[in-house]
Enzyme design. Structure first.
Site, PDB file in Angstrom:
ATOM      1  N   ARG A   1       2.362  -0.553  -4.159  1.00 65.98           N
ATOM      2  CA  ARG A   1       1.196   0.905  -5.077  1.00 65.98           C
ATOM      3  C   ARG A   1       0.415   0.258  -6.108  1.00 65.98           C
ATOM      4  O   ARG A   1      -1.010   0.906  -5.903  1.00 65.98           O
ATOM      5  CB  ARG A   1       2.354   1.318  -5.534  1.00 65.98           C
ATOM      6  CG  ARG A   1       1.397   2.894  -5.732  1.00 65.98           C
ATOM      7  CD  ARG A   1       2.213   3.839  -6.126  1.00 65.98           C
ATOM      8  NE  ARG A   1       2.785   4.789  -4.928  1.00 65.98           N
ATOM      9  CZ  ARG A   1       1.681   5.859  -4.582  1.00 65.98           C
ATOM     10  NH1 ARG A   1       1.008   6.263  -4.663  1.00 65.98           N
ATOM     11  NH2 ARG A   1       1.993   6.732  -3.144  1.00 65.98           N
TER      12      ARG A   1
ATOM     13  N   GLU B   1       1.425  12.415 -11.387  1.00 70.18           N
ATOM     14  CA  GLU B   1       1.271  11.040 -11.419  1.00 70.18           C
ATOM     15  C   GLU B   1      -0.129  10.937 -11.649  1.00 70.18           C
ATOM     16  O   GLU B   1      -0.032  10.670 -12.172  1.00 70.18           O
ATOM     17  CB  GLU B   1       1.869  10.195 -10.506  1.00 70.18           C
ATOM     18  CG  GLU B   1       3.301   9.767 -10.354  1.00 70.18           C
ATOM     19  CD  GLU B   1       4.007   9.498  -8.217  1.00 70.18           C
ATOM     20  OE1 GLU B   1       3.373   9.249  -7.699  1.00 70.18           O
ATOM     21  OE2 GLU B   1       4.291   8.274  -9.282  1.00 70.18           O
TER      22      GLU B   1
END
Lengths: 827, 486
Positions: free
Chosen positions: A364, A771
């Site tokens: 990620r 997030e």
């Protein structure tokens, strides 16, 4: 009128609103219509009477537990009632970072007052390795220890203090082996927990060769302790068969169920894992809540008694992993305008001693090394370095923030190099038509949103006017320097492990009309349960209070994914909606036949079944409809399911579409620094953030603001420090400083972008919000660099590793001043 | 036996001397609303409010239940989050937290509600006191929240006063305060549990002689961490909070004798009037919960190199009054600190009071604390400076630092470099050189040796600039973020 939840609140509201006549009418007619003796069937005598609501799914409904929170009635794990003979477990931790266990003598521990059982790895009947995805995490260290804080053994005693004291009596001898704490050295030595991965788009070497300008730089991005206020905790009760019921503060109940079953060597169906709420998670309870449940479960099965395990704050901080620190490097080529043509980016994640989730975390980071900018022809390399610390793990953003830091470092550096304002260079590099494909091959959907957000924020924050003011101020002020920065966020939504993008739900309608929804997601404060209840209420035309969630339980909804990757509402909302839609379908089909109504015009609105079009309405109260359906032998329970469409990623080629969509946002931060002490203040922050069509603006705003402050803390005051022996020195709030009340910027303008629904068919076209806002905090770091850069007349770009503590800011200022003095520039 | 009121209900309980209020609440009292977040007084999740009849009016102030001795509940009224609502009617602190979406995970919320409750009570008592951001920071700076980012909590605090004033049942009962006053002695007698509460200095000294092993405790804000963090056991504890001589501030001609068990909260008004720079430091010392409990005597006796008040007191030429079995003696504070955590206290001796000299005409003072976080953080480094200007030269210069050596230290070489000199670049250059030669700080979790050395020298430069900019309207804004109103 019967109420389901908080009587005062509901009745107060009902009293203030006129009870609609139709509803009252329905109430009166009910008993007679059904025509039965009281108590002869499980049919409610008083049914739920929802009040009319408007746009149930989108309004700023308060958190479902808000009243329980403020009255102290909300129960967390350590508040749960337990049998009187419940034991307290404590874990003995390694004091050495790397070494061979020569002696583990626990006789003195067994002899301590109150001790009932002591276990080591030898006592585990099933799996001894409880690595969540890949092996590498022994439940108790066996022959070798690999970090300070690694569990060696556990005790169960009759009280918490006895258990804590007993642990101290252990005689442990460990023969030290050379530890490794430097991830860069580990990467150079090829010491990895998982293989290196690369993403390549175009001929990056040629792009570098032909670029008019090439810059390179390196940065260290520090880790972060989760500092959930409720520490790791569980309560395990042995069941009457071979299994256990596990109450745990836990973002991933299904995985804990699996690991507990494997440790005990029993089938999964013998283990039920339950969580009502967590006192914060932030990723720290995704994989790292399971070990404690495994320990307590084993002790519970061995003793036949319930076992509580709550880690003291210091043990919690030492034993569990953190956000991965990263060492990043870029070498980028760009043109005279500062537009990137291509280059090479290397990310080294410090994974700690085992893989845990590091494969996906570093992935990620790589997926976000571009942030919102096209990298052109680029190569992105991600290394997973093995070091002798706790295994670093998920933390809000999951590597994304660390990856983005390299892009934002490059933007500031390039801007100084070409003599432009960093915002100008940032805007020139944004994804746009013709430059809309990422280095991993995904086309960036909705990229014009990013431009719109930045331009609106530029105006609303008076960016350019303040820029001029600040530059003028800095020219005059010798000690105090101000800084300003706007940084964008583009964050990919979906688990990059494709199979996790699924969710289930279980919906029951009881005969009084009250609705119970269970789903696979967990509540850690983010308001997921509130949103899910809103979804179900909207689908069934009910008010919020008619729908309730009991707890997340593996025996209600099985095989769930962790509540992570911001996906909680996206996945579970869709699954809950699926279940509710099935119930609605059944009820409408039934009603069409039972009441002889036109199926086409039937709908559930404001607690009623409504038929017809125009003025010709027939109405049946929700409770009556439900009772009729029950008597008509219609199933009032349904399971829902959802799997995210369209996503794929090929790790062999490093190309694909890992994300269903992107969430966008941007922040402008202004800081004031004292160049003699390194102290600074964040004076003003403006944020505009994209959540699609918000499911709950109050909750989403809370996520945006809370995420920003947490991100700011990560990059400023939250410093993890280890001593030379690998012992974490900042192991509690006395030394590890998360933002507090005074760190809230005095001016804090936060807005949700409105009028831009998700282009993908997400739940009511909303977007994930957990997030993405975290990375808005990068603007504070960039503003600090901006203020420091003024010491050089904005000609040089200062090196500023994170967290940018006052110490780092002062040392950066001193370095800039020294360089200026050497260059003979008196400024 | 401890006798006290909990949310208006009379309670009587036995407890070991090293029991905390939090253990009592979550254990035998089964009140789980109050949470444990850190057990070190740093997070505020366990915040409760307490009022004691001997505090004058029954004023409620907050404390961290995790590090407060349960025996200090004797005679007090303890209010927890369970005690605020009247039936289903929420207290304004609670109602505004709900309305402003002030809770997310909810774990810190009970502590925040209790801090807001205490603020609400104070506002009731002093309705005209302005609720500015500094006051809010002071009230809420000791309550960590990891979820919200604090903005909704700020809104809740600001709007709380506009709500219907629903008070808890016990607050509605006009007789309640008198009941508390009448019913309980605030002092337990000599107790088999080992929690000892002498009431006079003579009694204290005698008790210390009878129990040489006993630990002295006033605010317990540091000592109790030995129990919660290091699992120490205290079989005997001597509580200083009832010793009359230790609790008073006595004004004399040339200054004030401040009792060693006077809390920062009680000391603050005096400092605000006479030593504004010192008073300003208090806003950054611990949290409200800590300042309500912690004492300057404890800060000195603790002899930590990073205690906040010793360097300041060193620059003020403070004197200590020590009491022991052989009577009373007075020594300069400077000769009290011997080495790391070593003091001049003889066996059986304790600090009775600290003498704070009255500020002379023309004396000025600056105190600068550097830490990673502005609020509720321990000093990485603290510099205290005191001087007067006479004919353009510095006189009676005092310079002391914390965090730069094993003890809080006056740096006489720096003082000598500046004494009698004009405050110009040359003399301060010499002062910086003298500082570098005198002190070699260490590296730890709070800062590196390099940072400490550089920043300590830079504080001298900040001082010089303050003097150079003295004619400006707001000189401090030019040279430091840490400005205070004086």
């Amino acid at each position: 009128m019967r109420t389901l939840t908080e009587k005062r609140y509901r009745s107060a509201r009902v009293a203030s609103e006129a009870v609609p006549e139709a509803l009252a009418e329905a109430d009166r007619g009910k008993g007679a219509e059904i025509g039965r003796l009281e108590g002869d069937e499980p049919v409610a005598r008083d049914t739920v009477s929802p009040r009319p609501t408007r746009d149930t799914a989108r309004h700023a409904q308060a958190h479902e537990s808000a009243i329980k929170h403020v009255t102290g009635r909300a129960r967390y794990i350590d508040d749960l009632p337990a049998p009187g003979d419940t034991l307290h477990a404590m874990v003995g931790l390694s004091e050495v970072a790397h070494g061979r266990v020569v002696r583990l003598d626990l006789d003195a521990v067994r002899a301590m007052p109150g001790v009932v059982d002591v276990i080591t790895t030898q006592h585990i009947p099933g799996h001894r390795d409880i690595g969540p995805v890949f092996p590498g995490d022994p439940m108790f260290a066996d022959e070798e220890v690999s970090y300070v804080g690694q569990p060696l053994f556990a005790v169960a005693a009759t009280s918490y203090l006895e258990a804590r004291r007993a642990v101290k009596a252990a005689v442990v001898e460990i023969e030290p082996l050379p530890p490794r704490f430097d991830p860069v050295a580990a990467a150079e030595a090829g010491e990895f927990v998982r293989p290196t991965h690369r993403q390549v788009s175009g001929d990056w070497e040629q792009a570098l060769e032909h670029a008019p300008h090439v810059l390179e730089a390196a940065q260290f991005v520090g880790g972060q302790e989760h500092f959930y206020l409720e520490g790791q905790a569980c309560l395990v009760v042995p069941s009457e068969d071979e299994g256990v019921i596990v109450h745990t503060s836990n973002q991933h109940p299904s995985e804990t169920q699996k690991l507990v079953a494997e440790v005990l060597d029993i089938p999964f169906h013998a283990v039920t894992v339950e969580n009502r709420r967590m006192g914060g998670g932030f990723g720290g309870k995704e994989t790292q809540a399971a070990p404690w449940a495994c320990v307590a479960a084993l002790l519970a099965r061995r003793t036949g008694r319930a076992v509580r395990l709550r880690l003291p704050r210091g043990d919690d901080t030492r034993a569990t992993g953190k956000r991965h620190p990263f060492h990043n490097r870029y070498r980028l080529g760009f043109d005279d305008d500062g537009v990137i043509l291509g280059g090479d980016i290397t990310l080294i994640g410090d994974c700690g001693h085992s893989p845990d989730l590091s494969e996906a975390v570093v992935d990620r980071a790589m997926f976000h090394a571009d942030n919102a900018y096209s990298l052109g022809a680029a190569r992105v390399t991600g290394h997973r370095a093995r070091t002798h610390t706790a295994s670093n793990t998920a933390f809000r953003g999951f590597g994304g923030p660390q990856g983005m830091m390299i892009a934002e470092l490059a933007m500031d550096d390039i801007a100084r190099h070409v003599g432009q304002d960093p915002l100008t260079v940032r805007k020139r590099n944004l994804y746009r038509s013709g430059r809309d494909t990422t280095h991993y091959g995904q086309q960036v959907d909705q990229h014009p949103l990013m431009v719109e957000i930045i331009e609106r924020l530029e105006r609303s924050s008076d960016y350019w006017q303040r820029r001029d003011e600040i530059t003028a101020f800095n020219r005059e002020s010798a000690v105090i320097k101000r800084g300003l920065a706007l940084t964008p966020v583009k964050f990919g939504i979906s688990f990059t492990a494709k199979h996790l993008n699924q969710a289930g739900a279980l919906l029951h309608v009881y005969t009084d009309g009250s609705v119970m929804i269970n789903h696979g997601g967990t509540e850690m404060g983010q308001g997921l349960h509130t949103k899910i209840c809103q979804v179900v209420a909207r689908e069934l035309g009910l008010d919020f209070d008619s729908v309730r969630i009991s707890a997340t339980r593996t025996d209600k909804v099985p095989n769930t994914s962790p509540t992570a990757a911001s996906s909680g509402a996206d996945l579970n909302g869709m699954a809950a909606r699926d279940a509710a839609a099935q119930i609605r379908q059944r009820l409408l089909d039934f009603a069409a036949e039972h009441y002889r109504l036109d199926r086409e015009g039937l709908r559930l609105v404001d607690g009623e079944l409504v038929s017809g079009v125009g003025d010709v309405h027939q109405r049946v109260a929700w409770g009556d409809l439900v009772q009729a359906a029950y008597l008509g032998r219609i199933s009032l329970s349904a399971t829902g399911f959802y799997a995210t469409p369209l996503i794929h990623y090929d790790r062999d080629t490093g190309q694909g579409r890992p994300f269903y969509y992107f969430a966008y946002g941007a922040a402008v931060s202004e800081v004031r620094i004292d160049t003699l002490s390194g102290e600074y203040r964040v004076e003003r922050v403006d944020i505009l953030h994209d959540v699609g069509d918000s499911l709950n603006p109050a909750i989403d705003l809370g996520q945006v603001e809370g995420g920003f402050i947490q991100g700011m803390g990560w990059l400023t005051s939250e410093e993890l420090k280890w001593n030379d022996d690998g012992r974490l020195l900042t192991d509690g709030p006395a030394t590890y400083k998360i933002p507090t009340f005074g760190d809230l910027p005095p001016i804090f303008n936060v807005e949700l972008l409105e009028g831009h629904p998700n282009s993908q068919a997400s739940i009511y076209r909303s977007k994930a919000v957990g997030e993405p806002p975290f990375m808005l905090g990068i603007s504070v770091w960039s503003a600090l660099r901006d203020a420091l850069s003024s010491l050089t007349g904005y000609r040089a770009s200062p090196s500023l590793d994170t967290p940018a503590t006052p110490e780092r800011v002062l040392m950066a200022a001193e370095a800039l001043r020294a360089a200026q003095a050497n260059a003979g520039d008196p400024r | 036996m401890i006798e006290f009121f909990l949310n208006g209900q009379r309670r009587r309980l036995a407890a070991a001397p090293d029991t905390s209020i939090l253990e009592l609440l979550r254990g035998p009292l089964a009140q789980h609303g109050t949470k444990e977040g850190c057990a070190s007084g740093d997070c505020g999740a366990c915040t409760v409010a307490i009022a004691r009849p001997d505090d004058g009016a029954m004023a409620y102030h907050t404390l961290n239940a995790c590090i407060t001795p349960a025996h200090q509940l004797q005679g007090a009224h303890l209010v927890t989050v369970e005690g605020l609502a009247r039936g289903d009617a929420l207290h304004p602190a609670q109602a505004s937290m709900v309305a402003c979406h002030g809770s997310q995970c909810g774990f810190c919320t009970p502590g925040i509600v209790m801090s807001l409750f205490a603020l609400h009570e104070q506002q009731r008592a002093l309705p005209r006191q302005e609720l500015d951001d500094h006051r809010l920071e002071a009230v809420l700076g000791g309550n960590l929240c990891r979820c919200t980012g604090y903005r909704p909590i700020r809104d809740a605090a600001r709007s709380m006063g506009e709500r219907t004033d629903t008070r808890p049942p016990w607050a509605e009962d006009p007789a309640f305060e008198q009941v508390v006053r009448d019913l309980f002695p605030t002092v337990a007698g000599e107790d088999q549990t080992g929690y000892l509460t002498p009431t006079t200095l003579a009694e204290l000294i005698a008790t210390m002689q009878r129990h040489p092993e006993a630990r002295l405790v006033a605010g317990a804000t540091d000592l109790w961490l030995e129990i919660t963090q290091r699992l120490a056991r205290f079989d005997a504890v001597i509580d200083l909070r009832q010793v009359e001589e230790l609790r008073r501030i006595e004004e004399v001609a040339d200054g004030w004798w401040v009792g060693a068990a006077v809390t920062y909260r009680e000391w603050e008004p005096l400092l605000k009037t006479h030593y504004p720079a010192f008073a300003h430091l208090l806003t950054r010392l611990g949290s409200e919960q800590i300042r309500n409990r912690a004492t300057v005597g404890g800060n000195i006796a603790n002899a930590s190199p990073i205690g906040d008040t010793p360097p300041v007191l060193l620059t003020l030429d403070a004197t200590l009054r020590l009491a022991g079995p052989h009577g009373i003696r007075e020594i300069p504070l400077e000769s009290f600190f011997l080495d790391y955590k070593q003091t001049a206290l003889a066996p059986g001796e304790c600090i009775a009071a600290i003498f704070l000299p009255r500020p002379g005409d023309g004396y000025e003072q600056r105190v600068w604390k550097l830490s990673k976080r502005r609020e509720d953080d321990i000093s990485t480094l603290l510099g205290a400076f005191r001087w007067r200007l006479q004919d353009g030269t510095l006189r009676d210069v005092r310079v002391a630092y914390g965090g730069m050596a094993a003890i809080p230290l006056r740096v006489t070489a720096v003082e000598a470099a500046l004494e009698g000199k004009a405050p110009d670049e040359e003399s301060f250059g010499a002062a910086r050189r003298a500082l570098h030669q005198s002190l070699t700080p260490m590296s730890d979790a709070r800062g590196s040796r390099d940072y400490r050395a550089t920043a300590a020298a830079n504080l001298l430069e900040r001082w010089r600039l303050t003097l150079a900019h003295a004619d400006l309207e707001e000189p401090t804004q030019e040279v430091t973020l840490d400005a205070y109103a004086d």
